[in-house]
Design an enzyme around this catalytic site. Structure first.
Site, PDB file in Angstrom:
ATOM      1  N   GLY A   2      -8.896  -7.851  -1.186  1.00 13.98           N
ATOM      2  CA  GLY A   2      -7.717  -7.288  -0.539  1.00 13.98           C
ATOM      3  C   GLY A   2      -7.998  -7.070   0.922  1.00 13.98           C
ATOM      4  N   GLY A  32      -6.424  -4.762   4.312  1.00 11.38           N
ATOM      5  CA  GLY A  32      -5.461  -3.771   4.789  1.00 11.38           C
ATOM      6  C   GLY A  32      -5.487  -3.723   6.291  1.00 11.38           C
ATOM      7  N   PHE A  38      -6.919  -1.607   8.127  1.00 11.86           N
ATOM      8  CA  PHE A  38      -8.156  -1.097   8.722  1.00 11.86           C
ATOM      9  C   PHE A  38      -9.403  -1.840   8.263  1.00 11.86           C
ATOM     10  CE2 PHE A  38      -5.182   2.493   8.433  1.00 11.86           C
ATOM     11  CZ  PHE A  38      -5.017   2.722   9.792  1.00 11.86           C
ATOM     12  N   GLY A  39      -9.273  -2.752   7.328  1.00 16.80           N
ATOM     13  CA  GLY A  39     -10.484  -3.423   6.868  1.00 16.80           C
ATOM     14  C   GLY A  39     -10.217  -4.380   5.734  1.00 16.80           C
ATOM     15  N   LYS A  76     -15.873  -2.100   0.491  1.00 21.14           N
ATOM     16  CA  LYS A  76     -14.816  -1.924   1.499  1.00 21.14           C
ATOM     17  C   LYS A  76     -15.481  -1.824   2.864  1.00 21.14           C
ATOM     18  CE  LYS A  76     -10.650   0.647   2.501  1.00 21.14           C
ATOM     19  NZ  LYS A  76      -9.649   1.592   2.089  1.00 21.14           N
ATOM     20  N   ASP A 133      -0.012   8.504   2.072  1.00 22.46           N
ATOM     21  CA  ASP A 133       0.452   7.111   2.022  1.00 22.46           C
ATOM     22  C   ASP A 133       0.619   6.675   0.566  1.00 22.46           C
ATOM     23  OD1 ASP A 133       1.378   4.767   3.059  1.00 22.46           O
ATOM     24  OD2 ASP A 133      -0.596   3.913   3.483  1.00 22.46           O
TER      25      ASP A 133
HETATM   26  N1  ATP Z   1     -12.481  -0.621  -5.959  1.00 20.32           N
HETATM   27  C1  ATP Z   1     -11.722  -1.701  -5.846  1.00 20.32           C
HETATM   28  N2  ATP Z   1     -11.800  -2.713  -6.737  1.00 20.32           N
HETATM   29  C2  ATP Z   1     -11.013  -3.826  -6.638  1.00 20.32           C
HETATM   30  N3  ATP Z   1     -10.089  -4.004  -5.674  1.00 20.32           N
HETATM   31  C3  ATP Z   1      -9.963  -3.037  -4.744  1.00 20.32           C
HETATM   32  C4  ATP Z   1     -10.765  -1.845  -4.766  1.00 20.32           C
HETATM   33  N4  ATP Z   1     -10.404  -1.066  -3.718  1.00 20.32           N
HETATM   34  C5  ATP Z   1      -9.431  -1.751  -3.081  1.00 20.32           C
HETATM   35  N5  ATP Z   1      -9.140  -2.929  -3.678  1.00 20.32           N
HETATM   36  C6  ATP Z   1      -8.128  -3.936  -3.307  1.00 20.32           C
HETATM   37  O1  ATP Z   1      -8.049  -4.025  -1.901  1.00 20.32           O
HETATM   38  C7  ATP Z   1      -6.731  -3.655  -1.449  1.00 20.32           C
HETATM   39  C8  ATP Z   1      -6.864  -2.902  -0.126  1.00 20.32           C
HETATM   40  O2  ATP Z   1      -7.609  -1.723  -0.373  1.00 20.32           O
HETATM   41  P1  ATP Z   1      -7.314  -0.373   0.385  1.00 20.32           P
HETATM   42  O3  ATP Z   1      -5.876   0.006   0.207  1.00 20.32           O
HETATM   43  O4  ATP Z   1      -8.326   0.632  -0.022  1.00 20.32           O
HETATM   44  O5  ATP Z   1      -7.601  -0.886   1.878  1.00 20.32           O
HETATM   45  P2  ATP Z   1      -6.924  -0.524   3.283  1.00 20.32           P
HETATM   46  O6  ATP Z   1      -7.615  -1.416   4.268  1.00 20.32           O
HETATM   47  O7  ATP Z   1      -7.055   0.917   3.547  1.00 20.32           O
HETATM   48  O8  ATP Z   1      -5.410  -0.946   3.049  1.00 20.32           O
HETATM   49  P3  ATP Z   1      -4.061  -0.532   3.852  1.00 20.32           P
HETATM   50  O9  ATP Z   1      -4.337  -0.683   5.305  1.00 20.32           O
HETATM   51  O10 ATP Z   1      -3.042  -1.520   3.316  1.00 20.32           O
HETATM   52  O11 ATP Z   1      -3.715   0.857   3.464  1.00 20.32           O
HETATM   53  C9  ATP Z   1      -6.136  -2.812  -2.587  1.00 20.32           C
HETATM   54  O12 ATP Z   1      -4.722  -2.859  -2.636  1.00 20.32           O
HETATM   55  C10 ATP Z   1      -6.763  -3.465  -3.821  1.00 20.32           C
HETATM   56  O13 ATP Z   1      -5.999  -4.583  -4.219  1.00 20.32           O
END
Ligand code: ATP
Length: 377
Positions: free
Chosen positions: A64, A66, A68-69, A86, A181
């Site tokens: 995935g 997002g 921020f990463g 992550k 969020d």
């Molecule tokens: N522990 C995990 N195991 C499997 N997939 C994960 C896990 N954590 C996150 N993901 C996948 O990665 C995606 C992005 O994760 P997350 O929302 O934590 O990141 P983010 O960069 O903060 O995203 P955003 O900027 O969209 O809020 C999630 O929607 C999920 O599909």
């Protein structure tokens, strides 16, 4: 008004407009720049091992991405177990991963079933920070839109998701954080191979705000706050630039669950930058006596509509103020009532595992609203 005034007015107006546009363009360019920095620092498939202090990991596919990463599947070298990693570039302006790790630390101490365990963390110098998490399955957005026929949850599944996401939000509040969020991509189900596919997990603590400290149950609200959240699910207070509190996570939860139940939201077509339009539509739900009734007519006719219970929850939430401690059990009772009215029980199967009885976690009542021992400094 003299024509001259009118012209001046127009000039001022167009100067204002072009300044506004310039601001928007600058912000978009900065976002793009940050994204590029972020992307160039991220691991690649042919990357050598990533090391923490105690372990090494091999990088697999991207799970995935997002704002921020990015999240990758990794394999721990010592035992070949798979995890999620992550990452966040050390060069982005707003560093949030360390904050997210701190929230997860508190949550892991709480031992709530709705949060993944963080098992390791580290840094690749001059490139990125990372945390290693237990793997979960699909997030609720991808699950609905990619896996389900008609892209719809049944009412039984929507209500079971409602119960688990409510418990997850409550547990986050109990260790002193707001999520800010709440939306379907920020919840995921567990993996079938871990026998956790009936559990719903809360993800993404990047926008969390600490609202309690030892001895302080709620921080003093700020006068004005920048918008935090996602337009579609944001609470009225978030739209109004007010300090959010526990009730606002629950209001966002209400919109998320409403969307799952009726497969729509009146402001669904609005874009993220059309905040006022969305705010007006949310306002209309309250001011127009018939709006909720009309909305819940979209419920499949063979089911007993949860209109009364969802209306009761929304008016309960609207009656809360910044300092209120929500009665999570009351909200749960309404959801349980809507389930019973449709003759769903604790075993009625979920949409993604129709051949097996539901065996996910049960809602626990009368939980302490705050666990002082887990409030980190
Ligand atoms: N522990 C995990 N195991 C499997 N997939 C994960 C896990 N954590 C996150 N993901 C996948 O990665 C995606 C992005 O994760 P997350 O929302 O934590 O990141 P983010 O960069 O903060 O995203 P955003 O900027 O969209 O809020 C999630 O929607 C999920 O599909």
């Amino acid at each position: 008004m003299l024509p001259h005034d009118n012209a001046m007015d127009k000039v001022q107006h167009s100067t204002k407009n072009s300044k506004k546009q310039q601001n928007v363009d600058e912000k978009a360019a900065e976002r793009e720049r940050q994204k590029q920095i972020q992307t160039s620092d991220m691991p690649t498939k042919d990357e050598p091992m990533i090391r923490s202090v105690t372990e090494s990991y091999n990088i697999g596919e991207e799970l995935g991405r997002g704002s921020f990463g990015a999240v990758y599947r990794v394999k721990r070298v010592s035992d070949s177990k798979s995890y999620a990693m992550k990452c966040e570039s050390v060069h982005v302006k707003k560093q949030i991963l360390a904050h997210e790790a701190k929230v997860l630390q508190s949550l892991n101490l709480l031992k709530s079933v709705h949060f993944v365990q963080m098992i390791d963390r580290g840094k690749v110098p001059n490139r990125f920070l990372f945390i290693i998490l237990r793997l979960v399955g699909k997030n609720l957005w991808d699950l609905r839109t990619q896996e389900l026929p008609n892209k719809k949850f049944t009412l039984n599944t929507a209500l079971k998701i409602a119960v688990q996401t409510l418990a997850g939000i409550r547990d986050l509040h109990r260790v002193g954080y707001l999520h800010r969020d709440i939306k379907p991509p920020n919840f995921a189900i567990g993996r079938e191979c871990d026998n956790a596919h009936h559990i719903v997990y809360v993800l993404d603590f990047g926008l969390c705000r600490k609202i309690c400290h030892k001895g302080v149950d709620l921080r003093t609200p700020r006068e004005h706050c920048a918008f935090r959240g996602t337009t579609r699910y944001a609470s009225m207070a978030a739209h109004e630039g007010k300090e959010q509190s526990r009730k606002d996570d629950l209001e966002a939860w209400w919109y998320m669950i409403c969307e799952m139940i009726i497969h729509d939201l009146p402001w669904r077509a609005a874009k993220a930058n059309e905040r006022e339009k969305v705010y007006d539509a949310k306002q209309k739900l309250r001011s127009d006596d018939n709006a909720l009734k009309e909305l819940f007519k979209k419920c499949p006719p063979e089911q007993k509509s949860p209109l009364d219970q969802m209306t009761a929850i929304l008016s309960y939430l609207d009656g809360l103020c910044y300092a209120s401690i929500p009665d999570y059990d009351y909200i749960h009772e309404n959801i349980a009532f809507a389930s019973a009215a449709n003759e769903f029980n604790d075993k009625t199967p979920l949409d993604w595992d129709k051949d097996h009885d539901f065996a996910g976690p049960k809602y626990k009542k009368n939980e302490e609203y705050i666990i002082s021992a887990l409030l980190l400094p």
